[in-house]
Every structure is written in structure tokens, then in C-alpha cells.
Design a protein around this motif. Structure first.
Motif, PDB file in Angstrom:
ATOM      1  N   LEU A  91      13.620  18.369 -49.020  1.00 58.62           N
ATOM      2  CA  LEU A  91      12.438  19.054 -48.455  1.00 58.62           C
ATOM      3  C   LEU A  91      12.343  20.403 -47.629  1.00 58.62           C
ATOM      4  O   LEU A  91      11.703  21.119 -48.273  1.00 58.62           O
ATOM      5  CB  LEU A  91      12.159  18.234 -47.041  1.00 58.62           C
ATOM      6  CG  LEU A  91      11.506  16.700 -47.376  1.00 58.62           C
ATOM      7  CD1 LEU A  91      11.618  15.875 -46.005  1.00 58.62           C
ATOM      8  CD2 LEU A  91      10.037  16.503 -47.844  1.00 58.62           C
ATOM      9  N   HIS A  92      13.613  20.609 -47.435  1.00 57.36           N
ATOM     10  CA  HIS A  92      13.960  22.063 -46.941  1.00 57.36           C
ATOM     11  C   HIS A  92      13.926  23.181 -48.381  1.00 57.36           C
ATOM     12  O   HIS A  92      13.406  24.140 -48.257  1.00 57.36           O
ATOM     13  CB  HIS A  92      15.354  22.052 -46.414  1.00 57.36           C
ATOM     14  CG  HIS A  92      15.891  23.589 -46.003  1.00 57.36           C
ATOM     15  ND1 HIS A  92      16.809  23.903 -45.217  1.00 57.36           N
ATOM     16  CD2 HIS A  92      15.199  24.660 -45.953  1.00 57.36           C
ATOM     17  CE1 HIS A  92      16.893  25.021 -44.615  1.00 57.36           C
ATOM     18  NE2 HIS A  92      15.852  25.576 -45.470  1.00 57.36           N
ATOM     19  N   VAL A  93      14.356  22.626 -49.603  1.00 62.29           N
ATOM     20  CA  VAL A  93      14.623  23.495 -50.751  1.00 62.29           C
ATOM     21  C   VAL A  93      12.971  23.488 -51.046  1.00 62.29           C
ATOM     22  O   VAL A  93      12.554  24.551 -51.570  1.00 62.29           O
ATOM     23  CB  VAL A  93      15.285  22.848 -51.635  1.00 62.29           C
ATOM     24  CG1 VAL A  93      14.957  23.336 -52.878  1.00 62.29           C
ATOM     25  CG2 VAL A  93      16.803  22.913 -51.397  1.00 62.29           C
ATOM     26  N   ARG A  94      12.015  22.452 -51.134  1.00 66.18           N
ATOM     27  CA  ARG A  94      10.833  22.615 -51.577  1.00 66.18           C
ATOM     28  C   ARG A  94       9.962  23.493 -50.694  1.00 66.18           C
ATOM     29  O   ARG A  94       9.143  24.460 -51.216  1.00 66.18           O
ATOM     30  CB  ARG A  94      10.057  21.178 -51.498  1.00 66.18           C
ATOM     31  CG  ARG A  94      10.770  20.482 -52.714  1.00 66.18           C
ATOM     32  CD  ARG A  94      10.198  20.713 -54.103  1.00 66.18           C
ATOM     33  NE  ARG A  94      11.019  20.086 -55.113  1.00 66.18           N
ATOM     34  CZ  ARG A  94      11.816  20.190 -56.096  1.00 66.18           C
ATOM     35  NH1 ARG A  94      12.366  21.415 -56.115  1.00 66.18           N
ATOM     36  NH2 ARG A  94      12.372  19.468 -56.914  1.00 66.18           N
ATOM     37  N   LEU A  95      10.220  23.533 -49.374  1.00 66.19           N
ATOM     38  CA  LEU A  95       9.500  24.601 -48.619  1.00 66.19           C
ATOM     39  C   LEU A  95       9.893  25.987 -48.700  1.00 66.19           C
ATOM     40  O   LEU A  95       9.154  26.798 -48.689  1.00 66.19           O
ATOM     41  CB  LEU A  95       9.851  24.108 -47.035  1.00 66.19           C
ATOM     42  CG  LEU A  95       9.125  23.029 -46.362  1.00 66.19           C
ATOM     43  CD1 LEU A  95       9.736  22.151 -45.264  1.00 66.19           C
ATOM     44  CD2 LEU A  95       7.474  22.966 -46.189  1.00 66.19           C
ATOM     45  N   ALA A 120       0.890  23.939 -48.356  1.00 70.62           N
ATOM     46  CA  ALA A 120       1.726  22.675 -48.887  1.00 70.62           C
ATOM     47  C   ALA A 120       2.771  23.255 -49.773  1.00 70.62           C
ATOM     48  O   ALA A 120       2.691  23.801 -50.772  1.00 70.62           O
ATOM     49  CB  ALA A 120       0.977  21.772 -49.327  1.00 70.62           C
ATOM     50  N   ALA A 121       3.884  22.524 -49.800  1.00 70.37           N
ATOM     51  CA  ALA A 121       5.094  22.466 -50.566  1.00 70.37           C
ATOM     52  C   ALA A 121       4.610  21.462 -51.537  1.00 70.37           C
ATOM     53  O   ALA A 121       3.969  20.754 -51.694  1.00 70.37           O
ATOM     54  CB  ALA A 121       6.368  22.333 -49.746  1.00 70.37           C
ATOM     55  N   GLU A 122       5.591  21.629 -52.595  1.00 73.15           N
ATOM     56  CA  GLU A 122       5.662  20.688 -53.864  1.00 73.15           C
ATOM     57  C   GLU A 122       5.882  19.300 -53.480  1.00 73.15           C
ATOM     58  O   GLU A 122       6.917  19.397 -52.516  1.00 73.15           O
ATOM     59  CB  GLU A 122       6.210  21.384 -55.253  1.00 73.15           C
ATOM     60  CG  GLU A 122       5.509  22.418 -55.651  1.00 73.15           C
ATOM     61  CD  GLU A 122       4.177  22.190 -56.322  1.00 73.15           C
ATOM     62  OE1 GLU A 122       4.114  20.906 -56.837  1.00 73.15           O
ATOM     63  OE2 GLU A 122       3.090  23.172 -56.477  1.00 73.15           O
TER      64      GLU A 122
END
Length: 305
Positions: A163-167, A272-274
Motif C-alpha cells: 500500500l505504501h509503495v502504491r501511494l 486515489a492510488a492504484e
């Protein structure tokens, strides 16, 4: 210089490096046991080329972590033509195991008759979804109960990392402590969006606490499939002082209905992130569920010096 009988006296002699031992010793590689059940990845959602590519990548990661692993994909809403259904895949896996045994016996090999499950089914779901899990369990039953069904992949610290990486990829969070990027658009409040009702929201909240610790900002979970849930959580975060929100899907992707995430982002008034997609941790968690079911001990990573 060296003499015909060896190195010149006084010069250092290169000695072979001794094998490491103790806790710094590199672990022996783990391989799939001979005759182990197949790993069957149960993929929800309407299948498409993009979803197949995602599932293929997840399975490829699992195979690379466990040499010799037999891994196949079954689609919950497949058509048995381009996208084989989960029940069909399970039937094929069981038939193939029987066929291999009969061939071995006919060849005169001493082999034990197959016993136990022919497959271990791992749902491609980050969190619980009772409706989808019920359908996966029914597919296992329809195939003759020749498989064991594992739990979903989360909650887990690796999902917080994903989640951190996608954000960070969306410019909504700094990358990590090591690089310390300054992100002008970094969110000061995260809505962790999931599907599957209240049970899914509670499970997402556990991973959300891990994500909050990584980002040092408040994180609250909400359900995309519950009317008003996203807007309510956005209001709570803003009331608590968050001014710049971001939506982080606690979803891998195939289970996310088209347009649902965009509508939720508009409802919350934020970017929004992916979805998590085929982030490497997803493949490792799929394999972890498979290995835990079979009682195969996880291989420990080499320590970082």
C-alpha cells in the motif's frame, strides 16, 4: 612473484573463504516436495487479458520462490474456453495426478498411491469477502473436494508495504525512510478502501494500523460496496484535522468492479492510488498460504549486513 615451488616467502597467500555458519549462514534453498499438490490461484472478477496477465505474474513470483512448484490459475467467473473456471481446473489437476500415478506404475516404478488433496486453492483476495469465499468453496465442492482452501492473504505487514509503495507511486506519500523524498502532494490522511462489508473493513483496519505507523498519518478503513461509507470516513478524517486525503485500495484488482474506485475518489474529494496488483509481496503471500497448508517451513531471508 612466485617460485616453482609456490609463492615467494613474505607475500600473502589467498585462502578460500570458509563456509558461513550460525545465524549468518545462507539457508539451503527450499523446493516443492515430490508429488506435492498443485497451487491453484482462485481469481475473482470478470476475467480479461489484463487480469490474466496479473494472475500470471503472481503465479510466476510464487514459482520463482519455490522451485518445482506446480501452479495453475482458475477463474471464478471463467468461461471454460479462454479462461478456465476454478471447478474445471481442480478437476483437471486431480485427473492429471491420477494419470501420472498410472503411468509410473505401468513403467514399473515403485510409487505410492496418491493421497491427500490434489490441490491447494489460494484466493487472490487481500481481505475477507464472504460472498466470494462462499463461491470459491462451492467450486471446490463441485470438483469433488480434492482440494484444500486457504485463508485470504491479509491482514499482513507485507500488504502495508505494498500500500505504501502504491501511494508513493501516485505521489501521495514519501517513498521510504531511506530516500526521504519530499512529496508536495503527500496526503495527511488515508482512506483504506475495501470490499466485502464490515468484516472486510475490520480486517483492513489491522493492516491500516501498520500503514499508519509507516506514514505517520491517520489511516481509516471504509467499504467501497457500502453506500456512504467512503464519504463518512472522509468526513471523520477531515474533522480530525486531515486536509489532504488519499484513497488507497486494499484490493488486488480483479475483485474491484469497474468504475467503483473512481466514483469513491470523487465522493471523498481526493486522489486515489492504484490497486495492489501484482506487487511482489502478493506472490510471496500466495506462496506462504500454500506452504503453511502443507507444513513446509518458510525459507528465511539472508540477514542484511
Amino acid at each position: 612473484m612466485s617460485s616453482p615451488t609456490g609463492p615467494t616467502p613474505g607475500l600473502p597467500v589467498r585462502m578460500p573463504r570458509p563456509r558461513q555458519s550460525g545465524r549468518h549462514r545462507r539457508p539451503e534453498p527450499v523446493a516443492a516436495p515430490e508429488g506435492a499438490p498443485a497451487l491453484v490461484l482462485a481469481v475473482p472478477g470478470v476475467p480479461s487479458a489484463a487480469i490474466r496477465s496479473l494472475a500470471d505474474e503472481v503465479v510466476s513470483i510464487a514459482r520463482s520462490e519455490l522451485p518445482g512448484l506446480e501452479a495453475v490459475i482458475g477463474y471464478l467467473d471463467g468461461d471454460d474456453a479462454e479462461y478456465p473456471t476454478l471447478a474445471t481446473v481442480l478437476t483437471r489437476v486431480a485427473a492429471l495426478r491420477t494419470e501420472r500415478y498410472e503411468i509410473a506404475v505401468a513403467a514399473g516404478r515403485e510409487v505410492a498411491a496418491p493421497e491427500g488433496p490434489a490441490a491447494v486453492v489460494v484466493p487472490l483476495l487481500a481481505g475477507p469477502d464472504s460472498a466470494l469465499t462462499r463461491r470459491i468453496r462451492q467450486a471446490v465442492m463441485d470438483a469433488g473436494n480434492n482440494a484444500e482452501l486457504t485463508d485470504v492473504l491479509g491482514p499482513h505487514p507485507l500488504l502495508a508495504e505494498a500500500l505504501h509503495v502504491r501511494l508513493s507511486e501516485a505521489g501521495l506519500a514519501r517513498a521510504d525512510r531511506a530516500r526521504l523524498f519530499t512529496v508536495a502532494t503527500a496526503a495527511d490522511g488515508i482512506i483504506l478502501a475495501t470490499v466485502g462489508g464490515e468484516e472486510a473493513v475490520q480486517a483492513a483496519g489491522i493492516t491500516g494500523m501498520l500503514l499508519a505507523a509507516r506514514l505517520a498519518v491517520p489511516v481509516m478503513a471504509a467499504a467501497l460496496d457500502q453506500e456512504g461509507s467512503i464519504a463518512s470516513i472522509a468526513e471523520q478524517l477531515r474533522a480530525a484535522g486531515s486536509e489532504q486525503l488519499a484513497l488507497a485500495p486494499y484490493l488486488i484488482g480483479p475483485e474491484l468492479a469497474e468504475g467503483l474506485l473512481d466514483a469513491a475518489a470523487k465522493e471523498a474529494g481526493c486522489a486515489a492510488a492504484e490497486a495492489l496488483g501484482a506487487y511482489p509481496a502478493i506472490g510471496r503471500l500466495v506462496l506462504s498460504q500454500y506452504m503453511a497448508t502443507l507444513g513446509i517451513p518458510p525459507q528465511q531471508a539472508s540477514p542484511v549486513h
